[in-house]
Design a protein around this motif. Structure first.
Motif, PDB file in Angstrom:
ATOM      1  N   VAL A   1       0.831  -1.203   0.000  1.00 57.42           N
ATOM      2  CA  VAL A   1       0.000   0.000   0.000  1.00 57.42           C
ATOM      3  C   VAL A   1       0.866   1.253   0.000  1.00 57.42           C
ATOM      4  O   VAL A   1       0.632   2.183  -0.781  1.00 57.42           O
ATOM      5  CB  VAL A   1      -0.951   0.000   1.221  1.00 57.42           C
ATOM      6  N   ILE A   2       1.911   1.281   0.851  1.00 54.14           N
ATOM      7  CA  ILE A   2       2.730   2.490   0.937  1.00 54.14           C
ATOM      8  C   ILE A   2       3.503   2.712  -0.359  1.00 54.14           C
ATOM      9  O   ILE A   2       3.676   3.848  -0.811  1.00 54.14           O
ATOM     10  CB  ILE A   2       3.686   2.440   2.161  1.00 54.14           C
TER      11      ILE A   2
ATOM     12  N   ILE B   1      -4.064   9.322   5.483  1.00 58.45           N
ATOM     13  CA  ILE B   1      -3.164   8.760   4.471  1.00 58.45           C
ATOM     14  C   ILE B   1      -2.163   7.816   5.128  1.00 58.45           C
ATOM     15  O   ILE B   1      -1.866   6.728   4.608  1.00 58.45           O
ATOM     16  CB  ILE B   1      -2.432   9.895   3.720  1.00 58.45           C
ATOM     17  N   SER B   2      -1.646   8.202   6.292  1.00 59.92           N
ATOM     18  CA  SER B   2      -0.727   7.327   7.030  1.00 59.92           C
ATOM     19  C   SER B   2      -1.412   6.032   7.433  1.00 59.92           C
ATOM     20  O   SER B   2      -0.852   4.933   7.301  1.00 59.92           O
ATOM     21  CB  SER B   2      -0.196   8.032   8.278  1.00 59.92           C
ATOM     22  N   LEU B   3      -2.642   6.143   7.924  1.00 56.97           N
ATOM     23  CA  LEU B   3      -3.363   4.961   8.407  1.00 56.97           C
ATOM     24  C   LEU B   3      -3.744   4.011   7.284  1.00 56.97           C
ATOM     25  O   LEU B   3      -3.958   2.822   7.530  1.00 56.97           O
ATOM     26  CB  LEU B   3      -4.611   5.395   9.176  1.00 56.97           C
ATOM     27  N   VAL B   4      -3.843   4.528   6.059  1.00 55.22           N
ATOM     28  CA  VAL B   4      -4.193   3.668   4.929  1.00 55.22           C
ATOM     29  C   VAL B   4      -3.227   2.492   4.817  1.00 55.22           C
ATOM     30  O   VAL B   4      -3.615   1.372   4.470  1.00 55.22           O
ATOM     31  CB  VAL B   4      -4.209   4.485   3.616  1.00 55.22           C
TER      32      VAL B   4
ATOM     33  N   SER C   1       4.546   7.165   8.011  1.00 53.77           N
ATOM     34  CA  SER C   1       4.169   5.756   7.868  1.00 53.77           C
ATOM     35  C   SER C   1       5.362   4.820   7.815  1.00 53.77           C
ATOM     36  O   SER C   1       5.344   3.727   8.390  1.00 53.77           O
ATOM     37  CB  SER C   1       3.333   5.557   6.600  1.00 53.77           C
ATOM     38  N   LEU C   2       6.404   5.226   7.096  1.00 52.77           N
ATOM     39  CA  LEU C   2       7.489   4.315   6.777  1.00 52.77           C
ATOM     40  C   LEU C   2       8.148   3.716   8.009  1.00 52.77           C
ATOM     41  O   LEU C   2       8.447   2.517   8.045  1.00 52.77           O
ATOM     42  CB  LEU C   2       8.535   5.032   5.916  1.00 52.77           C
ATOM     43  N   MET C   3       8.389   4.514   9.029  1.00 57.45           N
ATOM     44  CA  MET C   3       9.120   4.000  10.184  1.00 57.45           C
ATOM     45  C   MET C   3       8.288   3.003  10.981  1.00 57.45           C
ATOM     46  O   MET C   3       8.838   2.087  11.594  1.00 57.45           O
ATOM     47  CB  MET C   3       9.576   5.161  11.071  1.00 57.45           C
TER      48      MET C   3
END
Length: 597
Positions: free
Chosen positions: A134-135, A546-549, A464-466
């Motif tokens: 997803v990311i 967007i992060s939670l997606v 999100s990445l970390m």
């Protein structure tokens, strides 16, 4: 990359049963550790890279992206100049190289994309694999917007005179336009800044004012996605051929620019500014965190792309050698790019009689504002400008190939037969993936799109990445375990990883990732555009959504696994952390399946 069937040595044959006897772990009779040898015989042969060099070039091309050009040089000089190279290189060897080797191992051994490979390694954290898909896909939807801008600049580079070098254009606000850098005159903007803001973007005053679609950019976005599609629509067979150009051409341009730039007046001052060590910075924790984060983001750990690309290798490809090639090439490129960028910035500071600090910047502003301004004053500017933007396209396209391929690999691994019944051909599946990515990219090419772009980048690539990185490392090195990971390496390469890698996997890398995650949370700052624009509250909420997606799939995957597993709560947990991957060394017949083209 040819592979033959090796005779199994009894002394090096490992199975999960033997391994767990050594660890004195009791497993119930219906198999908390489930073997899946039959999967190899029930699936169709997986396509492979035509040559080992194609995998190496694709991996280098993915790792070496726009961040090497616009992020590393600025971060280096802001974090202590030459002194920053010390924590940077330490983090490279303690975090970057071991974790890249880990991802290559997972992908090549399982021959699956990140979703299904991580689900077999640690079912409890199967959502981590989906989160990486997803990311990566969210990132590729706005990363191609950068390619759109690069195409726009490339086309305008063939004009009789570069359109961003003067204030005599219809888009210029003549009253506050400067043909050079304005320095401390805050009411002035450079001609290149006004070209980017008023001509390329036609930007509005904020994200709340969308302002309609920029149709020129819309057409170029279609072109950018068409280029991506025709480079990857045949899978690794087509991508492997394209990377011979896209992964190597940027180096010719970088070295040509380096040779040209170091001869310019003021270049020495810019390079000294870039490298002058500030040893006191080494005492700041944030500098070490910056170094680790740069390594992590640059190599591309936890985006799923490295796992996906390694899954197309033959079974005993030497991924240890490839790990060092990719990691060291990535870091060397960053350092060379630093010399290229700051020699040019030193030159600009010299001709405009300004401090280097007034010109140095990072992000899109460096490659779409500062460097175009540099070209407007350089000899033979009509040659250097097109070459530079072609280089940007190559750097970006390599990364784009890998991110789109993650989504395609996920679909083919999980739903290949079902989806092919609808689309008939894999090429049409790739077309659907690219088309949907194009639609998601449209908000970025509105007149308020730059604000959407910055918001997406902040909450995807920073926040999100970390989280994903931490849970991936937790699943593979802590729960699956270094002992099992070492067995996978031995089965493929014929020998266990050395003590350095085992110590990094067991202790150092997890601690570093946890430290970066904690630092990211403690030092969180809301997204901003430029120095003055702050986002409204509703936009911040959208950013967190967007992060939670991507992040949300981690707890959802864990809950689904615990819910669908039979037994008591303790038994469910025990089964959920037990791998379903066969660690017995493959026989000659199995290796033949692995290496079939």
């Amino acid at each position: 990359m040819g592979v033959g069937a090796e005779t199994e040595n009894a002394s090096s044959k490992f199975s999960l049963q033997q391994l767990d006897e050594k660890e004195e772990v009791e497993l119930d009779n219906d198999g908390a550790v489930r073997m899946v040898k039959d999967d190899l015989q029930s699936t169709e042969p997986r396509e492979t890279w035509g040559r080992r060099l194609e995998f190496v070039l694709a991996s280098v091309g993915y790792a070496v992206g726009l961040g090497n050009v616009w992020r590393f040089p600025y971060l280096c000089y802001r974090s202590g100049g030459g002194a920053f190279l010390i924590p940077y290189l330490i983090m490279l060897f303690l975090c970057g190289i071991p974790l890249l080797f880990m991802e290559f191992t997972v992908g090549q051994y399982t021959r699956l994309g990140p979703v299904h490979s991580l689900a077999k390694i640690c079912p409890l954290f199967k959502g981590v694999g989906l989160a990486t898909v997803v990311i990566s896909y969210v990132l590729c939807t706005y990363y191609n917007v950068l390619m759109t801008w690069a195409l726009y600049y490339l086309l305008h580079s063939f004009s009789p005179s570069l359109p961003w070098q003067s204030c005599n254009n219809t888009w210029n606000a003549v009253g506050n336009c400067s043909t050079g850098f304005p320095g401390n005159a805050t009411h002035l903007q450079s001609a290149s800044q006004q070209f980017f803001d008023h001509k390329v973007l036609e930007m509005t005053t904020g994200i709340e004012h969308a302002g309609g679609i920029r149709w020129e950019l819309f057409g170029l976005l279609v072109l950018a996605w068409a280029i991506v599609y025709f480079c990857i629509f045949k899978g690794v067979k087509s991508t492997g051929k394209v990377v011979y150009f896209t992964a190597t051409f940027p180096y010719f341009i970088l070295f040509a620019l380096l040779i040209n730039n170091v001869q310019l007046p003021g270049a020495k001052d810019g390079i000294l500014f870039f490298l002058m060590p500030n040893w006191s910075k080494l005492l700041e924790v944030q500098v070490w965190v910056n170094a680790a984060a740069q390594i992590f983001n640059s190599i591309g750990i936890s985006f799923g792309s490295m796992i996906s690309m390694a899954s197309y290798n033959k079974f005993n490809n030497n991924i240890l050698r490839d790990t060092f090639i990719v990691s060291l090439a990535n870091s060397a490129t960053s350092i060379v790019a630093g010399f290229v960028i700051f020699s040019a910035i030193g030159y600009m500071a010299h001709i405009h009689n300004l401090p280097v600090d007034d010109i140095a910047t990072d992000g899109p502003g460096l490659v779409f504002v500062v460097y175009p301004e540099v070209f407007s004053t350089m000899p033979v500017s009509q040659l250097w400008a097109p070459l530079f933007f072609i280089m940007l396209l190559c750097l970006g396209l390599d990364s784009q190939f890998a991110m789109v391929e993650v989504a395609v690999t996920f679909i083919m691994d999980g739903f290949g037969k079902k989806v092919l019944k609808v689309f008939k051909r894999k090429e049409l599946i790739v077309l659907a993936v690219c088309s949907f990515g194009f639609l998601l990219g449209i908000p970025h090419i509105t007149r308020g799109g730059i604000y959407v772009f910055q918001l997406m980048d902040h909450y995807t690539a920073v926040v999100s990445l970390m989280f994903l990185a931490f849970f991936e490392v937790l699943a593979v090195t802590v729960i699956f375990g270094v002992r099992r990971l070492s067995v996978m390496v031995e089965n493929m390469l014929g020998k266990k990883p050395n003590l350095f890698f085992r110590v990094c996997w067991q202790f150092l890398s997890p601690m570093l990732v946890l430290g970066i995650l904690i630092s990211s949370i403690v030092q969180y700052t809301p997204a901003r555009y430029g120095k003055s624009y702050t986002y409204p509250l509703w936009a911040e909420v959208v950013g967190w959504f967007i992060s939670l997606v991507s992040i949300i799939w981690i707890p959802l995957g864990a809950l689904h696994e615990l819910w669908t597993t039979e037994g008591s709560p303790l038994q469910r947990l025990k089964k959920s952390v037990s791998p379903t991957i066969d660690l017995e060394k493959p026989s000659g017949e199995s290796i033949a399946l692995f290496t079939a083209a």
